[in-house]
Design a protein around this motif. Structure first.
Motif, mmCIF file in Angstrom:
data_model
loop_
_atom_site.group_PDB
_atom_site.id
_atom_site.type_symbol
_atom_site.label_atom_id
_atom_site.label_comp_id
_atom_site.label_asym_id
_atom_site.label_seq_id
_atom_site.Cartn_x
_atom_site.Cartn_y
_atom_site.Cartn_z
ATOM 1 N N LEU A 82 54.185 52.347 -5.981
ATOM 2 C CA LEU A 82 53.671 51.398 -5.017
ATOM 3 C C LEU A 82 53.939 51.897 -3.608
ATOM 4 N N SER A 83 53.003 51.627 -2.717
ATOM 5 C CA SER A 83 53.144 52.007 -1.322
ATOM 6 C C SER A 83 53.020 50.776 -0.438
ATOM 7 N N CYS A 84 53.784 50.768 0.621
ATOM 8 C CA CYS A 84 53.706 49.715 1.622
ATOM 9 C C CYS A 84 53.344 50.380 2.940
ATOM 10 N N THR A 85 52.139 50.114 3.416
ATOM 11 C CA THR A 85 51.635 50.708 4.639
ATOM 12 C C THR A 85 51.725 49.708 5.774
ATOM 13 N N THR A 86 52.231 50.160 6.904
ATOM 14 C CA THR A 86 52.384 49.287 8.060
ATOM 15 C C THR A 86 51.385 49.652 9.146
ATOM 16 N N LEU A 102 51.451 44.394 6.970
ATOM 17 C CA LEU A 102 51.890 45.169 5.823
ATOM 18 C C LEU A 102 50.853 45.042 4.714
ATOM 19 N N VAL A 103 50.542 46.157 4.069
ATOM 20 C CA VAL A 103 49.596 46.164 2.965
ATOM 21 C C VAL A 103 50.181 46.979 1.826
ATOM 22 N N GLU A 104 50.318 46.347 0.646
ATOM 23 C CA GLU A 104 50.788 47.046 -0.540
ATOM 24 C C GLU A 104 49.601 47.651 -1.289
ATOM 25 N N SER A 105 49.847 48.754 -1.951
ATOM 26 C CA SER A 105 48.834 49.378 -2.783
ATOM 27 C C SER A 105 49.512 50.117 -3.927
ATOM 28 N N GLY A 106 48.730 50.488 -4.920
ATOM 29 C CA GLY A 106 49.247 51.264 -6.033
ATOM 30 C C GLY A 106 49.424 50.493 -7.324
ATOM 31 N N GLY A 107 49.221 49.191 -7.281
ATOM 32 C CA GLY A 107 49.334 48.406 -8.495
ATOM 33 C C GLY A 107 48.168 48.662 -9.426
ATOM 34 N N GLY A 108 48.305 48.181 -10.641
ATOM 35 C CA GLY A 108 47.256 48.360 -11.624
ATOM 36 C C GLY A 108 47.753 48.083 -13.018
ATOM 37 N N LEU A 109 46.966 48.523 -13.982
ATOM 38 C CA LEU A 109 47.291 48.347 -15.395
ATOM 39 C C LEU A 109 47.853 49.642 -15.951
ATOM 40 N N VAL A 110 48.985 49.540 -16.629
ATOM 41 C CA VAL A 110 49.627 50.709 -17.199
ATOM 42 C C VAL A 110 50.257 50.330 -18.532
ATOM 43 N N GLN A 111 50.319 51.279 -19.445
ATOM 44 C CA GLN A 111 50.962 51.040 -20.726
ATOM 45 C C GLN A 111 52.477 51.106 -20.596
ATOM 46 N N LYS A 170 50.854 40.963 1.253
ATOM 47 C CA LYS A 170 50.210 39.969 0.405
ATOM 48 C C LYS A 170 50.412 40.227 -1.080
ATOM 49 N N GLY A 171 50.937 41.378 -1.439
ATOM 50 C CA GLY A 171 51.277 41.675 -2.816
ATOM 51 C C GLY A 171 50.254 42.553 -3.516
#
Length: 120
Positions: free
Chosen positions: A20-24, A4-13, A112-113
């Motif tokens: 967020l996406s969780c790809t398998t 599993l791999v998460e993506s889409g995080g970052g800095l936002v106001q 892994k977050g």
């Protein structure tokens, strides 16, 4: 082997949105249940949102009406749409899925977050 791999995080106001996406990957027969957790520094990991195979959802009170968990069965992907973000939402977000790799066997898998930082 399932991964599993998460993506889409970052800095936002504050007040902004992120998805967020969780790809398998690997051999997946069926995803039985889906959930997003988060952990902020100095705090315990907490359940943010959960989704059953039947489509029932459950949200932490702190994110209810702001976050939405969803899935794409064809792609074996899970999403977390986060709106009206607050600084208190800052945390590492984890995807957790119960996955069956065979019809008779299933277990929990964790990514892994991905870090979400909300500035005020």
């Amino acid at each position: 082997q399932v991964q599993l791999v998460e993506s889409g995080g970052g800095l936002v106001q504050a007040g902004g949105s992120l998805e967020l996406s969780c790809t398998t990957s690997g051999s997946i027969f069926r995803i039985n249940s889906m959930a997003w957790y988060r952990q902020a520094p100095g705090k315990q990991r907490e359940l943010v949102a959960a989704l059953t195979r039947g489509g029932l959802t459950n949200y932490a009170d702190s994110v209810k009406d702001r976050f939405t968990i969803s899935r794409d069965n064809a792609k074996n992907m899970v999403y977390l749409q986060m709106n009206s973000l607050k600084p208190e939402d800052t945390a590492v977000y984890y995807c957790k899925l119960e996955i069956a790799t065979r019809d008779y066997y299933a277990m929990d898998y964790w990514g892994k977050g991905t870090l979400v930082t909300v500035s005020s």
